[in-house]
Design an enzyme around this catalytic site. Structure first.
Site, PDB file in Angstrom:
ATOM      1  N   GLU A 247       0.917  -1.145  -0.067  1.00 55.97           N
ATOM      2  CA  GLU A 247      -0.087  -0.081  -0.018  1.00 55.97           C
ATOM      3  C   GLU A 247       0.750   1.338  -0.014  1.00 55.97           C
ATOM      4  OE1 GLU A 247      -2.961  -0.201  -0.492  1.00 55.97           O
ATOM      5  OE2 GLU A 247      -3.773  -2.193   0.115  1.00 55.97           O
ATOM      6  N   HIS A 270      -3.032   3.066   8.195  1.00 55.89           N
ATOM      7  CA  HIS A 270      -4.024   2.103   7.555  1.00 55.89           C
ATOM      8  C   HIS A 270      -4.217   0.979   8.513  1.00 55.89           C
ATOM      9  CE1 HIS A 270      -6.674  -0.336   4.982  1.00 55.89           C
ATOM     10  NE2 HIS A 270      -5.699  -1.248   5.055  1.00 55.89           N
ATOM     11  N   HIS A 272      -7.614  -2.034  10.164  1.00 58.14           N
ATOM     12  CA  HIS A 272      -8.859  -2.621  10.081  1.00 58.14           C
ATOM     13  C   HIS A 272      -9.726  -2.701  11.430  1.00 58.14           C
ATOM     14  CE1 HIS A 272      -6.556  -5.103   6.849  1.00 58.14           C
ATOM     15  NE2 HIS A 272      -6.670  -4.077   6.642  1.00 58.14           N
ATOM     16  N   GLU A 300     -17.678  14.349  21.498  1.00 52.30           N
ATOM     17  CA  GLU A 300     -16.340  14.782  20.882  1.00 52.30           C
ATOM     18  C   GLU A 300     -16.117  14.523  19.468  1.00 52.30           C
ATOM     19  OE1 GLU A 300     -13.147  12.082  22.459  1.00 52.30           O
ATOM     20  OE2 GLU A 300     -14.403  10.363  21.689  1.00 52.30           O
ATOM     21  N   HIS A 341     -13.327  -2.726   4.016  1.00 52.44           N
ATOM     22  CA  HIS A 341     -11.732  -2.921   4.287  1.00 52.44           C
ATOM     23  C   HIS A 341     -11.176  -2.550   5.541  1.00 52.44           C
ATOM     24  CE1 HIS A 341      -7.531  -3.568   2.115  1.00 52.44           C
ATOM     25  NE2 HIS A 341      -7.391  -3.115   3.404  1.00 52.44           N
TER      26      HIS A 341
HETATM   27 ZN   LIG Z   1      -5.753  -3.427   4.756  1.00 54.48          ZN
END
Ligand SMILES: [Zn+2]
Length: 401
Positions: A247, A270, A272, A300, A341
């Site tokens: 990525e 990144h 999950h 918040e 994802h």
């Molecule tokens: Zn991922």
């Protein structure tokens, strides 16, 4: 069915039942439990190659080709059995859970197959080759797979999910690294010219977050984007010959987009997060509606991410197109949901970036806990406006009704 009956017997009741984990359970479960398997693994890592080359003299088999072909075939078998074991575990139902029966079964299997590895009979070369092939694959593809596959399925770690890249200052790095000592040059697959000469600390592809701390030099790398923007010079890390996360193009494109609106942006992350992901399945994936729901969940939220959350539809990951789509969203948002994802976050520091994702995840968790119940109260749009104005944040006014 029979297996299920056996597993329901009292002797196999290894589940922790007390509310707090007792010291005895800690010692048994976390220290003694994995110790045997890890010890055996250490012995194999050190002596199996020596045994194969010096004792069995496998270097001469098939003109030397055997020792080259054999690990490759074994890795393929290992990969296939990993998937099969995951499938089997997911479909196992016992009072002890889906993973525990296999964990128990793996203990004697590890022992037996471990012994088989080192007891190759002194027979003809063909018999020895078959024995090595079978015992090695039994051990790694079967017994060991059960053990590690279980660790993941017990929820301790989610494989190689997630990746982080952090823009580094040359001054910060100079005292630790030789900036002229390029170990390798790795192509990027796209043009990152706006970042030419910039340094990044980035997680490696296929690496597990749980291992970063113990072995940073293998799991992380420091790279510098080449002057033409087409590749990255590796200055430190990926010791095992690895490379940056697949990525990384998406990260770099996001860095370019964020730096254009905030010159102090340094981190792209990144991950999950479970509840954020769960919410993707039951909530409309319209970013205005998605953001509005998150803002309603915790007071918040509108203060922490006043610009809202960008949402991308499901796309193939690891590609330039998802990188471009993420970067386009990053012009307006520090948070971009990748539908079904995970999420991308960007910020000035690791804390800020993690905090952003953490706050979205908290709101999503509250949503998931309440979505199926009648809603009696909520934060009204007027109250959201009042909040944002009181804290002086520049919020997306068009995301409110
Ligand atoms: Zn991922």
């Amino acid at each position: 069915m029979m297996c299920q009956k056996i597993m329901d017997r009292k002797i196999f009741h290894s589940r922790v039942k007390s509310e707090d984990v007792t010291p005895a359970e800690k010692w048994l479960g976390y220290l003694l439990g994995p110790a045997g398997a890890l010890l055996l693994n250490a012995v194999l890592a050190t002596y199996l190659n020596v045994y194969y080359t010096d004792v069995l003299k496998l270097t001469t088999v098939w003109g030397g080709a055997f020792l080259v072909v054999f690990p490759i075939i074994s890795k393929i078998i290992d990969a296939i059995t990993n998937v099969i074991m995951g499938y089997i575990i997911d479909r196992t139902r016992t009072a002890q859970g889906k993973a525990r029966p296999w964990l128990l079964l793996s203990a004697p299997l590890l022992t037996v197959t471990g012994i088989l590895l080192f007891t190759v009979p002194s027979a003809s070369e063909t018999v020895q080759v078959i024995w090595v092939m079978v015992s090695y694959n039994l051990f790694y593809s079967f017994a060991y797979t059960i053990f590690t596959a279980n660790m993941y399925r017990l929820g301790w770690d989610e494989r190689n999910g997630g990746n982080i890249s952090c823009l580094l200052d040359e001054g910060e790095v100079r005292e630790y690294l030789d900036l002229n000592g390029v170990l390798r040059t790795i192509p990027l697959g796209f043009n990152a010219a706006p970042l030419a000469g910039r340094l990044f600390l980035v997680t490696g592809t296929g690496k597990y977050f749980k291992n970063m701390d113990a072995d940073p030099e293998n799991n992380l790398g420091v790279v510098r984007i080449t002057s033409d923007g087409q590749a990255a010079d590796l200055l430190w890390g990926y010791r095992d010959g690895g490379r940056f996360t697949s990525e990384f193009p998406a990260h770099l494109m996001s860095h370019i987009a964020r730096l254009a609106v905030d010159p102090e942006n340094r981190v792209v992350m990144h991950t999950h997060p479970t509840h954020t992901l769960a919410m993707n399945y039951i909530h409309e994936l319209d970013e205005k509606k998605f953001t509005h729901t998150l803002w309603e969940m915790c007071t918040e939220c509108i203060v922490v991410f006043p610009e809202g959350v960008g949402v991308l539809p499901w796309m193939l990951c690891g590609t330039t197109s998802i990188g471009e789509a993420t970067a386009a969203k990053m012009k307006d948002f520090r948070l971009v949901v990748w539908a079904m994802h995970g999420i991308y976050g960007a910020g000035k520091t690791m804390d800020e970036t993690f905090g952003l994702i953490e706050t979205v995840e908290k709101a999503a968790q509250i949503y998931m806990l309440t979505a199926h119940l009648p809603r009696r109260n909520t934060i009204q749009d007027d109250q959201l406006r009042e909040l944002a104005e009181f804290f002086g944040v520049n919020y997306r006014k068009d995301f409110l009704l």
